[in-house]
Design a protein around this motif. Structure first.
Motif, PDB file in Angstrom:
ATOM      1  N   GLN A   1      -9.206   2.240  15.126  1.00 44.46           N
ATOM      2  CA  GLN A   1      -9.027   3.104  16.290  1.00 44.46           C
ATOM      3  C   GLN A   1     -10.421   3.564  16.670  1.00 44.46           C
ATOM      4  O   GLN A   1     -11.185   3.986  15.805  1.00 44.46           O
ATOM      5  N   GLY A   2     -10.785   3.475  17.932  1.00 44.90           N
ATOM      6  CA  GLY A   2     -12.124   3.931  18.307  1.00 44.90           C
ATOM      7  C   GLY A   2     -12.522   3.501  19.699  1.00 44.90           C
ATOM      8  O   GLY A   2     -11.814   2.741  20.361  1.00 44.90           O
ATOM      9  N   PHE A   3     -13.685   4.024  20.114  1.00 48.33           N
ATOM     10  CA  PHE A   3     -14.170   3.768  21.476  1.00 48.33           C
ATOM     11  C   PHE A   3     -14.403   2.274  21.733  1.00 48.33           C
ATOM     12  O   PHE A   3     -14.393   1.849  22.877  1.00 48.33           O
ATOM     13  N   LEU A   4     -14.654   1.460  20.682  1.00 49.66           N
ATOM     14  CA  LEU A   4     -14.854   0.024  20.891  1.00 49.66           C
ATOM     15  C   LEU A   4     -13.629  -0.589  21.580  1.00 49.66           C
ATOM     16  O   LEU A   4     -13.766  -1.451  22.445  1.00 49.66           O
ATOM     17  N   MET A   5     -12.441  -0.157  21.179  1.00 51.32           N
ATOM     18  CA  MET A   5     -11.211  -0.648  21.805  1.00 51.32           C
ATOM     19  C   MET A   5     -10.864   0.161  23.039  1.00 51.32           C
ATOM     20  O   MET A   5     -10.607  -0.381  24.100  1.00 51.32           O
ATOM     21  N   SER A   6     -10.851   1.478  22.895  1.00 49.74           N
ATOM     22  CA  SER A   6     -10.520   2.343  24.031  1.00 49.74           C
ATOM     23  C   SER A   6     -10.804   3.797  23.702  1.00 49.74           C
ATOM     24  O   SER A   6     -10.624   4.230  22.570  1.00 49.74           O
ATOM     25  N   ARG A   7     -11.252   4.537  24.719  1.00 50.13           N
ATOM     26  CA  ARG A   7     -11.280   5.992  24.593  1.00 50.13           C
ATOM     27  C   ARG A   7      -9.861   6.511  24.729  1.00 50.13           C
ATOM     28  O   ARG A   7      -8.987   5.776  25.171  1.00 50.13           O
ATOM     29  N   PRO A   8      -9.624   7.771  24.351  1.00 52.42           N
ATOM     30  CA  PRO A   8      -8.304   8.350  24.641  1.00 52.42           C
ATOM     31  C   PRO A   8      -8.067   8.343  26.163  1.00 52.42           C
ATOM     32  O   PRO A   8      -8.967   8.677  26.928  1.00 52.42           O
ATOM     33  N   LEU A   9      -6.862   7.936  26.572  1.00 49.02           N
ATOM     34  CA  LEU A   9      -6.569   7.725  27.989  1.00 49.02           C
ATOM     35  C   LEU A   9      -5.417   8.624  28.438  1.00 49.02           C
ATOM     36  O   LEU A   9      -4.482   8.875  27.675  1.00 49.02           O
ATOM     37  N   PRO A  10      -5.451   9.061  29.715  1.00 49.10           N
ATOM     38  CA  PRO A  10      -4.264   9.734  30.243  1.00 49.10           C
ATOM     39  C   PRO A  10      -3.079   8.777  30.246  1.00 49.10           C
ATOM     40  O   PRO A  10      -3.267   7.549  30.242  1.00 49.10           O
ATOM     41  N   GLY A  11      -1.865   9.312  30.239  1.00 48.11           N
ATOM     42  CA  GLY A  11      -0.660   8.490  30.171  1.00 48.11           C
ATOM     43  C   GLY A  11      -0.651   7.355  31.187  1.00 48.11           C
ATOM     44  O   GLY A  11      -0.312   6.211  30.849  1.00 48.11           O
ATOM     45  N   GLU A  12      -1.071   7.644  32.406  1.00 48.13           N
ATOM     46  CA  GLU A  12      -1.053   6.614  33.465  1.00 48.13           C
ATOM     47  C   GLU A  12      -1.949   5.435  33.095  1.00 48.13           C
ATOM     48  O   GLU A  12      -1.592   4.272  33.315  1.00 48.13           O
ATOM     49  N   ALA A  13      -3.128   5.741  32.547  1.00 51.69           N
ATOM     50  CA  ALA A  13      -4.075   4.678  32.192  1.00 51.69           C
ATOM     51  C   ALA A  13      -3.600   3.898  30.967  1.00 51.69           C
ATOM     52  O   ALA A  13      -3.800   2.684  30.865  1.00 51.69           O
ATOM     53  N   MET A  14      -2.956   4.607  30.038  1.00 51.79           N
ATOM     54  CA  MET A  14      -2.396   3.920  28.875  1.00 51.79           C
ATOM     55  C   MET A  14      -1.300   2.967  29.339  1.00 51.79           C
ATOM     56  O   MET A  14      -1.201   1.829  28.854  1.00 51.79           O
ATOM     57  N   GLU A  15      -0.497   3.419  30.279  1.00 55.29           N
ATOM     58  CA  GLU A  15       0.573   2.565  30.815  1.00 55.29           C
ATOM     59  C   GLU A  15      -0.019   1.319  31.479  1.00 55.29           C
ATOM     60  O   GLU A  15       0.476   0.206  31.285  1.00 55.29           O
ATOM     61  N   ALA A  16      -1.109   1.515  32.233  1.00 58.79           N
ATOM     62  CA  ALA A  16      -1.765   0.374  32.875  1.00 58.79           C
ATOM     63  C   ALA A  16      -2.265  -0.612  31.821  1.00 58.79           C
ATOM     64  O   ALA A  16      -2.209  -1.830  32.004  1.00 58.79           O
ATOM     65  N   MET A  17      -2.738  -0.073  30.679  1.00 56.30           N
ATOM     66  CA  MET A  17      -3.211  -0.950  29.612  1.00 56.30           C
ATOM     67  C   MET A  17      -2.059  -1.774  29.035  1.00 56.30           C
ATOM     68  O   MET A  17      -2.213  -2.958  28.749  1.00 56.30           O
ATOM     69  N   PHE A  18      -0.892  -1.166  28.876  1.00 58.71           N
ATOM     70  CA  PHE A  18       0.272  -1.918  28.402  1.00 58.71           C
ATOM     71  C   PHE A  18       0.688  -2.979  29.415  1.00 58.71           C
ATOM     72  O   PHE A  18       1.166  -4.046  29.043  1.00 58.71           O
TER      73      PHE A  18
ATOM     74  N   ALA B   1      -9.067   2.916  10.143  1.00 61.54           N
ATOM     75  CA  ALA B   1     -10.419   3.446  10.264  1.00 61.54           C
ATOM     76  C   ALA B   1     -10.558   4.099  11.632  1.00 61.54           C
ATOM     77  O   ALA B   1     -10.249   3.495  12.658  1.00 61.54           O
ATOM     78  N   GLU B   2     -11.012   5.348  11.630  1.00 62.75           N
ATOM     79  CA  GLU B   2     -11.194   6.106  12.874  1.00 62.75           C
ATOM     80  C   GLU B   2     -12.629   5.976  13.369  1.00 62.75           C
ATOM     81  O   GLU B   2     -13.555   5.839  12.575  1.00 62.75           O
ATOM     82  N   GLY B   3     -12.808   6.029  14.666  1.00 60.94           N
ATOM     83  CA  GLY B   3     -14.151   6.113  15.233  1.00 60.94           C
ATOM     84  C   GLY B   3     -14.923   4.811  15.209  1.00 60.94           C
ATOM     85  O   GLY B   3     -16.147   4.821  15.063  1.00 60.94           O
ATOM     86  N   VAL B   4     -14.208   3.680  15.338  1.00 60.53           N
ATOM     87  CA  VAL B   4     -14.882   2.384  15.363  1.00 60.53           C
ATOM     88  C   VAL B   4     -15.534   2.186  16.740  1.00 60.53           C
ATOM     89  O   VAL B   4     -14.854   2.212  17.762  1.00 60.53           O
ATOM     90  N   GLU B   5     -16.870   2.049  16.737  1.00 60.53           N
ATOM     91  CA  GLU B   5     -17.593   1.984  18.004  1.00 60.53           C
ATOM     92  C   GLU B   5     -18.314   0.662  18.226  1.00 60.53           C
ATOM     93  O   GLU B   5     -18.713   0.359  19.346  1.00 60.53           O
ATOM     94  N   THR B   6     -18.536  -0.121  17.159  1.00 59.57           N
ATOM     95  CA  THR B   6     -19.317  -1.346  17.334  1.00 59.57           C
ATOM     96  C   THR B   6     -18.592  -2.567  16.750  1.00 59.57           C
ATOM     97  O   THR B   6     -17.750  -2.439  15.857  1.00 59.57           O
ATOM     98  N   GLN B   7     -18.980  -3.725  17.271  1.00 63.12           N
ATOM     99  CA  GLN B   7     -18.424  -4.983  16.779  1.00 63.12           C
ATOM    100  C   GLN B   7     -18.774  -5.178  15.297  1.00 63.12           C
ATOM    101  O   GLN B   7     -17.957  -5.685  14.529  1.00 63.12           O
ATOM    102  N   ASP B   8     -19.982  -4.760  14.890  1.00 59.98           N
ATOM    103  CA  ASP B   8     -20.373  -4.896  13.482  1.00 59.98           C
ATOM    104  C   ASP B   8     -19.458  -4.089  12.565  1.00 59.98           C
ATOM    105  O   ASP B   8     -19.087  -4.560  11.483  1.00 59.98           O
TER     106      ASP B   8
END
Ligand code: C2E
Ligand code: MG
Ligand code: MG
Ligand code: MG
Length: 285
Positions: free
Chosen positions: A258-275, A237-244
């Motif tokens: 996949q959606g802003f509730l978990m994360s916005r699209p991130l630059p590579g550096e920020a994605m790496e920090a998330m990992f 499911a794309e675009g999940v924004e809320t816990q409900d």
């Protein structure tokens, strides 16, 4: 001047047309220069396993980093790039950036999950060029094909299904999986859909948006998930924004979100920090 059937309305029409054409032309020139300067990069949005909160994949989304205008989202330039035959070169820059990062995260032991790259309908039409590009990039980065997924929108899949089925088959034979993107917006023939050797359906975010408030959307989403399960396809499911929305989707058996509730699209550096930091992801309750 007033609009009507007289000659003055013709004048207004041509002036507007002229302005629009001029804008498109300007954008085309800017895009060509940006391609030469390799100003297109990939941002990454994680895809999460609904029940566990684990990151199981990511989507690469193009961003134009312009020295004059800053960060420009794809909505502002994809259509022009397609229209003027610039989409292949742009896609190659995105694909290279996506594979470079993904390979790096594998080598660092940070993540062993596939990256999904969006492919335009035009590229599926030019299948030989697409396959050559994909083969070359995978070889250049010494990347195993199972770490690459390609996303094809439902509308482009259905505009020339025989060709699209053939290209998906050739990709699958190489070990590259394919997903149908924006599912629900493109008038699928279900008998044709059944013949696509895809691994995944991505439910368009217009249905996810109101899944907890619009009973019609809820019913459609349930039906899509049931169909995906019956056809043995993963469903995202794309675009999940809320816990409900997350709770609802988990309840009806949606594998991934996949959606802003978990994360916005991130630059590579920020994605790496998330990992590296592995922040806790929202979980269904
Ligand atoms: P898409 O492939 O369906 O990508 C998902 C879009 O939804 C992305 O927009 C993403 O930022 C956005 N999104 C994700 N989660 C949420 C959410 O919770 N709420 C909201 N409101 N939006 C969310 P983006 O990055 O602007 O991309 C838009 C479209 O542009 C993509 O839709 C795709 O069709 C196209 N696109 C992006 N990158 C590429 C590319 O490299 N090549 C091609 N051909 N098309 C691309
Ligand atoms: Mg996509
Ligand atoms: Mg989509
Ligand atoms: Mg879309």
């Amino acid at each position: 001047a007033k609009k009507g059937n007289g000659p003055s309305s013709f004048l207004i029409f041509t002036e507007e047309m002229g302005a629009k054409a001029q804008q498109t032309l300007t954008m085309q020139h800017r895009l060509r220069r940006a391609l030469e300067n390799e100003e297109f990069v990939s941002y990454f949005q994680p895809q999460i396993e609904t029940r566990s909160g684990r990151i199981v994949g990511m989507e690469a989304l193009v961003r134009w980093i312009s020295p004059e205008h800053g960060l420009i989202p794809p909505g502002a330039f994809i259509d022009v790039a397609e229209e003027f035959g610039l989409i292949d070169t742009m896609c190659e820059q995105v694909l290279r950036d996506a594979c470079r990062w993904n390979k790096r995260w594998q080598d660092l032991g940070l993540a062993h999950v596939p990256v999904a790259v969006n492919i335009s309908g035009r590229q599926f039409h030019n299948s030989r060029q697409l396959l050559t590009m994909v083969d070359t990039v995978l070889r250049d980065f010494d990347m195993p094909p199972q770490y690459l997924e390609l996303e094809l929108t439902e509308s482009s899949a259905m505009s020339d299904p025989e060709n699209a089925i053939n290209v998906v088959r050739l990709l699958t034979e190489r070990g590259i999986s394919c997903a149908i993107d924006d599912f629900g917006t493109g008038y699928s023939s279900l008998s044709v859909l059944k013949r696509f050797p895809i691994g995944k359906l991505k439910i368009d975010r217009s249905f996810v948006n109101e899944v907890t408030t619009d009973p019609g959307d809820a019913a459609i989403v349930c039906a899509m998930i049931a169909m995906a399960n019956a056809l043995d396809l993963k469903v995202v499911a794309e675009g999940v924004e809320t816990q409900d929305q997350l709770n609802f989707l988990h309840g009806v058996g949606c594998d991934q979100i996949q959606g802003f509730l978990m994360s916005r699209p991130l630059p590579g550096e920020a994605m790496e920090a998330m990992f590296q930091t592995r922040p806790p992801m929202p979980m269904p309750v």
